[in-house]
Scaffold this motif. Structure first.
Motif, PDB file in Angstrom:
ATOM      1  N   ASN A 165     -27.138  -5.852  35.980  1.00 44.46           N
ATOM      2  CA  ASN A 165     -28.240  -6.600  35.368  1.00 44.46           C
ATOM      3  C   ASN A 165     -27.693  -7.950  34.912  1.00 44.46           C
ATOM      4  N   ARG A 166     -28.325  -9.004  35.363  1.00 40.79           N
ATOM      5  CA  ARG A 166     -27.840 -10.347  35.039  1.00 40.79           C
ATOM      6  C   ARG A 166     -28.329 -10.769  33.650  1.00 40.79           C
ATOM      7  N   HIS A 167     -27.383 -11.243  32.836  1.00 33.43           N
ATOM      8  CA  HIS A 167     -27.699 -11.693  31.495  1.00 33.43           C
ATOM      9  C   HIS A 167     -26.925 -12.975  31.198  1.00 33.43           C
ATOM     10  N   ASP A 168     -27.521 -13.838  30.391  1.00 36.05           N
ATOM     11  CA  ASP A 168     -26.865 -15.088  30.022  1.00 36.05           C
ATOM     12  C   ASP A 168     -25.547 -14.836  29.304  1.00 36.05           C
ATOM     13  N   LEU A 169     -25.544 -13.847  28.433  1.00 34.82           N
ATOM     14  CA  LEU A 169     -24.366 -13.581  27.626  1.00 34.82           C
ATOM     15  C   LEU A 169     -23.172 -13.176  28.477  1.00 34.82           C
ATOM     16  N   THR A 170     -23.419 -12.421  29.533  1.00 33.52           N
ATOM     17  CA  THR A 170     -22.323 -12.020  30.422  1.00 33.52           C
ATOM     18  C   THR A 170     -21.747 -13.228  31.145  1.00 33.52           C
ATOM     19  N   TYR A 171     -22.602 -14.129  31.583  1.00 31.26           N
ATOM     20  CA  TYR A 171     -22.113 -15.360  32.212  1.00 31.26           C
ATOM     21  C   TYR A 171     -21.258 -16.173  31.230  1.00 31.26           C
ATOM     22  N   ILE A 172     -21.703 -16.240  29.986  1.00 31.84           N
ATOM     23  CA  ILE A 172     -20.963 -17.008  28.986  1.00 31.84           C
ATOM     24  C   ILE A 172     -19.571 -16.419  28.780  1.00 31.84           C
ATOM     25  N   MET A 173     -19.496 -15.095  28.691  1.00 30.63           N
ATOM     26  CA  MET A 173     -18.199 -14.461  28.477  1.00 30.63           C
ATOM     27  C   MET A 173     -17.292 -14.605  29.694  1.00 30.63           C
ATOM     28  N   LEU A 174     -17.874 -14.532  30.866  1.00 29.56           N
ATOM     29  CA  LEU A 174     -17.071 -14.700  32.083  1.00 29.56           C
ATOM     30  C   LEU A 174     -16.531 -16.123  32.173  1.00 29.56           C
ATOM     31  N   GLY A 175     -17.368 -17.097  31.828  1.00 28.79           N
ATOM     32  CA  GLY A 175     -16.872 -18.469  31.797  1.00 28.79           C
ATOM     33  C   GLY A 175     -15.819 -18.666  30.730  1.00 28.79           C
ATOM     34  N   LYS A 176     -15.956 -17.948  29.611  1.00 31.74           N
ATOM     35  CA  LYS A 176     -14.971 -18.047  28.537  1.00 31.74           C
ATOM     36  C   LYS A 176     -13.595 -17.583  29.001  1.00 31.74           C
ATOM     37  N   ILE A 177     -13.564 -16.552  29.831  1.00 32.43           N
ATOM     38  CA  ILE A 177     -12.280 -16.069  30.360  1.00 32.43           C
ATOM     39  C   ILE A 177     -11.589 -17.161  31.159  1.00 32.43           C
ATOM     40  N   HIS A 178     -12.338 -17.832  32.026  1.00 28.77           N
ATOM     41  CA  HIS A 178     -11.740 -18.904  32.832  1.00 28.77           C
ATOM     42  C   HIS A 178     -11.295 -20.066  31.952  1.00 28.77           C
ATOM     43  N   LEU A 179     -12.012 -20.332  30.866  1.00 29.54           N
ATOM     44  CA  LEU A 179     -11.576 -21.383  29.949  1.00 29.54           C
ATOM     45  C   LEU A 179     -10.290 -20.991  29.237  1.00 29.54           C
ATOM     46  N   LEU A 180     -10.161 -19.720  28.862  1.00 29.40           N
ATOM     47  CA  LEU A 180      -8.925 -19.262  28.236  1.00 29.40           C
ATOM     48  C   LEU A 180      -7.752 -19.327  29.197  1.00 29.40           C
ATOM     49  N   ASP A 183      -8.745 -22.586  33.715  1.00 33.32           N
ATOM     50  CA  ASP A 183      -9.312 -22.871  35.038  1.00 33.32           C
ATOM     51  C   ASP A 183     -10.725 -23.433  34.841  1.00 33.32           C
ATOM     52  N   LEU A 184     -10.818 -24.753  34.697  1.00 32.91           N
ATOM     53  CA  LEU A 184     -12.114 -25.376  34.437  1.00 32.91           C
ATOM     54  C   LEU A 184     -13.045 -25.307  35.636  1.00 32.91           C
ATOM     55  N   ASP A 185     -12.481 -25.369  36.833  1.00 36.22           N
ATOM     56  CA  ASP A 185     -13.325 -25.356  38.034  1.00 36.22           C
ATOM     57  C   ASP A 185     -14.095 -24.038  38.156  1.00 36.22           C
ATOM     58  N   LYS A 186     -13.399 -22.916  37.957  1.00 38.97           N
ATOM     59  CA  LYS A 186     -14.083 -21.626  38.029  1.00 38.97           C
ATOM     60  C   LYS A 186     -15.071 -21.460  36.884  1.00 38.97           C
ATOM     61  N   ALA A 187     -14.708 -21.984  35.706  1.00 41.61           N
ATOM     62  CA  ALA A 187     -15.628 -21.904  34.578  1.00 41.61           C
ATOM     63  C   ALA A 187     -16.912 -22.666  34.882  1.00 41.61           C
ATOM     64  N   GLU A 189     -18.113 -23.259  37.844  1.00 40.75           N
ATOM     65  CA  GLU A 189     -18.835 -22.510  38.873  1.00 40.75           C
ATOM     66  C   GLU A 189     -19.663 -21.378  38.257  1.00 40.75           C
ATOM     67  N   ILE A 190     -19.078 -20.681  37.280  1.00 41.11           N
ATOM     68  CA  ILE A 190     -19.800 -19.592  36.615  1.00 41.11           C
ATOM     69  C   ILE A 190     -20.994 -20.136  35.839  1.00 41.11           C
ATOM     70  N   TYR A 191     -20.773 -21.218  35.105  1.00 40.43           N
ATOM     71  CA  TYR A 191     -21.869 -21.775  34.310  1.00 40.43           C
ATOM     72  C   TYR A 191     -22.966 -22.371  35.195  1.00 40.43           C
ATOM     73  N   GLU A 192     -22.594 -22.867  36.378  1.00 39.84           N
ATOM     74  CA  GLU A 192     -23.619 -23.346  37.310  1.00 39.84           C
ATOM     75  C   GLU A 192     -24.518 -22.193  37.760  1.00 39.84           C
ATOM     76  N   LYS A 193     -23.900 -21.051  38.066  1.00 44.61           N
ATOM     77  CA  LYS A 193     -24.699 -19.880  38.440  1.00 44.61           C
ATOM     78  C   LYS A 193     -25.571 -19.429  37.277  1.00 44.61           C
ATOM     79  N   ALA A 194     -25.022 -19.516  36.074  1.00 46.27           N
ATOM     80  CA  ALA A 194     -25.800 -19.117  34.901  1.00 46.27           C
ATOM     81  C   ALA A 194     -27.008 -20.026  34.703  1.00 46.27           C
TER      82      ALA A 194
END
Length: 519
Positions: A165-180, A183-187, A189-194
């Motif tokens: 199930n797609r949720h905004d919060l999951t996208y935010i956390m996934l992007g947070k992992i790439h920021l930690l 890896d800004l490019d992957k972050a 990409e995730i936020y673009e999908k969000a």
């Protein structure tokens, strides 16, 4: 004969009624859930005292076997901050109904809030066995793995949550992992999908705009920040980021106008006062700049960027002791930034502490492999101290950095820096035998004016970067946690989504900074 037959007929129904057995009244059994509706009503109205009174009465009648009453009481304890008590009650619910995944999810949530992430993972795995298609379990498992620094497992769980199930919060956390992971490019990409999934989410738009701002892609940054302000004109994070973009392009008056709007919403924001201070610094109103930066430092005493800016402004005002104080504090929180050591060396040079200035310059050269200004200031110091071989080495290193910068980007160097480098190059004639030129009459005064002027002129104030880091962190951390119950006939299912982690700040000083303070 006829009368006898009639008597027989009239007597037959009477005898039948006498033979029919009477029905007995069923015994009254206690109904465990008879007051669930009232508990639910008080809970959603946030009338917790009345709710607890009804729960107490219900538990007394049912001898503590009403699962719903215990569940809601545990929720109230958690809201009041009694996490351990809520954990015990949720565990009781799990014993009463061992096949209910919601009870296990709440137990794991309480364990998470107590900082027991490994235990929470174990309970979430047990809940997943009961309900394999619950996105919330996968999401929370991913968050627990983030706290344990197991980013690969966290990504797997979050991707599973998105698959269910797609949720905004999951996208935010996934992007947070790439920021930690840096890896800004992957972050992005995730936020673009969000954003494609939820185009009206202002938090996603703001975060994406901040990431583009960090990469220097101002057009896309402005586009996403503008969209965020379109949906929410009072979004202070987007306004703050937009003001920082204006400030980066030296449009200080427009930036101050933006910050005035933000000040009404968050008057105690450290990034806001830091940026206002650096706007005044850009307008050469140094006293106002120090006043605003002092307020920012009061609100966030451990923010190294504010300390950096305070040191920079004090250097500009030739208040070298104060500059040394703030720069030393900044180094304690950010010991691996070469520019901090360079500014500290400038302050030490003007305080006539040459030996520690050399140590600070050496540490700056070791840490900073890109900024030619570090080598230029170090070369000036060595030249004025008569160490022309060391000055020549630093000058040549500066030339290498300038060549690399010219090849990699179309950066235009400041004319004053180029002029100073040319003067120093003329003084340091390269050949088999170095020709010593006659030094100036007052080398100390020359070093003071030159180093201080160079540092104050060529250092980029961290106003926009400060807004970027802080606003991006708060944008990514913001989330709404709705609470409530769904109905009196079943257990409640409020979201049990943990908050995300914040990266820790290292505060261990390096050996060089310790030597400087001891001196």
């Amino acid at each position: 004969m006829a009368e006898e037959r009639l008597a027989t007929r009239t007597q037959f129904p009477a005898s039948a009624e006498l033979q029919k057995p009477r029905l007995k009244k069923a015994p009254d059994f206690p109904i465990l859930e008879k007051q669930n509706w009232l508990i639910h009503l008080h809970y959603i109205r946030k009338d917790y005292e009345a709710c607890k009174a009804v729960i107490k009465e219900q538990l007394q009648e049912t001898q503590g076997l009403c699962e719903y009453a215990i569940y809601v009481q545990a929720l109230i304890f958690r809201l009041e901050g009694n996490i351990q008590e809520s954990l015990e009650l949720f565990q009781t619910c799990a014993v009463l109904s061992p096949q209910c995944a919601d009870n296990l999810k709440q137990v794991a949530r309480s364990l998470f809030l107590l900082g027991k992430h490994k235990a929470a993972i174990e309970v979430y795995n047990e809940a997943a066995k009961l309900n394999q298609k619950d996105w919330e379990i996968c999401h929370n498992l991913g968050v627990c793995y983030i706290y344990l620094k197991q980013f690969n497992k966290a990504q797997d769980q979050l991707h599973n949550a998105l698959h269910l199930n797609r949720h905004d919060l999951t996208y935010i956390m996934l992007g947070k992992i790439h920021l930690l992971e840096g890896d800004l490019d992957k972050a992005i990409e995730i936020y673009e999908k969000a954003v494609e999934f939820s185009p009206e989410n202002t938090e996603l738009l703001t975060t994406l705009g901040l990431l583009y701002l960090q990469l220097g892609i101002y057009q896309k940054a402005f586009e996403h920040l503008g969209n965020a302000l379109t949906y929410d004109p009072t979004n202070y994070k987007a306004i703050l980021a937009t003001g920082s973009m204006m400030q980066t392009h030296e449009d200080f008056d427009v930036a101050l106008t933006k910050y005035r709007v933000v000040a009404c919403a968050v008057p105690e924001s450290p990034p806001l006062w830091n940026n206002i201070g650096m706007c005044f610094f850009g307008k050469k109103k140094y006293v106002a700049a120090i006043s605003c930066l002092k307020r920012a430092n009061y609100l966030a005493p451990f923010d190294w960027k504010i300390l950096y800016n305070l040191g920079l402004v004090h250097l500009t005002m030739q208040q070298y002791a104060s500059a040394f104080h703030f720069l030393s504090a900044a180094i304690n929180f950010q010991p691996k930034m070469g520019e901090l050591y360079m500014l500290l060396a400038v302050a030490l040079t003007n305080l006539e502490d040459t030996e520690n200035a050399k140590r600070a310059y050496a540490e700056a050269v070791r840490l900073d492999k890109c900024n030619p200004l570090v080598n230029l200031n170090y070369a000036v110091l060595l030249y004025n101290q008569g160490e022309k071989r060391g000055a020549l080495a630093q000058y040549q290193e500066m030339e290498k950095k300038v060549s690399l910068l010219k090849d990699s980007s179309s950066l235009e160097f400041d004319s004053e820096m180029v002029e100073m480098a040319q003067k120093l190059g003329a003084a340091l004639q390269v050949g088999e035998a170095l020709v010593w030129t006659k030094p100036v009459k007052d080398p100390k005064s020359k070093q003071r004016t030159m180093s201080t002027r160079k540092s104050a002129s060529f250092q980029q104030p961290l106003g926009s970067n400060q807004a970027l880091g802080q606003a991006m962190s708060s944008a990514a951390a913001y989330r709404k946690l709705p609470s409530g119950v769904e109905g009196p006939s079943q257990l409640t299912k409020p979201p049990s989504l943990p908050l995300e982690p914040e990266p820790a700040v290292e505060a261990s000083p390096t050996k060089t900074s310790e030597q400087i303070r001891e001196k």
